[in-house]
Design a protein around this motif. Structure first.
Motif, short mmCIF file in Angstrom:
data_model
loop_
_atom_site.label_atom_id
_atom_site.label_comp_id
_atom_site.label_asym_id
_atom_site.label_seq_id
_atom_site.Cartn_x
_atom_site.Cartn_y
_atom_site.Cartn_z
N ALA A 1 0.83 -1.21 0.00
CA ALA A 1 0.00 0.00 0.00
C ALA A 1 0.86 1.26 0.00
O ALA A 1 0.55 2.24 -0.68
CB ALA A 1 -0.93 0.00 1.20
N CYS B 1 0.94 4.03 -2.92
CA CYS B 1 0.67 5.43 -2.58
C CYS B 1 1.77 6.34 -3.11
O CYS B 1 1.50 7.42 -3.62
CB CYS B 1 0.54 5.57 -1.06
N GLU C 1 -7.26 6.30 -5.45
CA GLU C 1 -7.24 6.95 -4.14
C GLU C 1 -8.23 6.29 -3.19
O GLU C 1 -7.89 6.02 -2.03
CB GLU C 1 -7.56 8.43 -4.29
N LEU D 1 -6.85 2.93 -2.10
CA LEU D 1 -5.77 3.07 -1.13
C LEU D 1 -6.32 3.43 0.25
O LEU D 1 -5.83 2.94 1.27
CB LEU D 1 -4.76 4.10 -1.60
N THR E 1 -7.80 0.26 1.65
CA THR E 1 -6.73 -0.64 2.05
C THR E 1 -6.12 -0.22 3.38
O THR E 1 -5.88 -1.04 4.26
CB THR E 1 -5.64 -0.70 0.97
N SER E 2 -5.89 1.07 3.54
CA SER E 2 -5.32 1.54 4.80
C SER E 2 -6.28 1.30 5.95
O SER E 2 -5.85 0.95 7.05
CB SER E 2 -4.93 3.01 4.71
#
Length: 82
Positions: free
Chosen positions: A14, A18, A39, A42, A45-46
């Motif tokens: 990730a 990024c 975006e 991501l 995912t975070s």
């Protein structure tokens, strides 16, 4: 393979994605819609990685507390000179 290694690998992936996102936009690989989608992915995912890290922390504390309560350490069973 342990859960921690998998989570660490996903976090590294990730992070790399990024960092690569601005380069992909500048190179024209990603357009406005693709950048917006990337975006959002991501961010999702975070969020999953934060939840996984919290869950692993909670499980670790729970297992440690169980071992302590069961007498795996400390003065349980009167084995110390307290």
């Amino acid at each position: 393979m342990t859960v921690q290694k998998v989570t660490t690998g996903l976090a590294a992936l990730a992070c790399a994605a990024c960092c690569a996102l601005p380069l992909l936009i500048a190179a024209g690989v990603l357009t406005g819609a693709g950048a917006a989608l990337a975006e959002n992915l991501l961010l999702a995912t975070s969020g999953v990685l934060v939840a996984a890290a919290s869950g692993m922390w909670w499980l670790h504390r729970r297992r440690t507390a169980r071992k302590t309560a069961a007498g795996a350490g400390g003065c349980a069973g009167g084995t110390c000179g307290c």
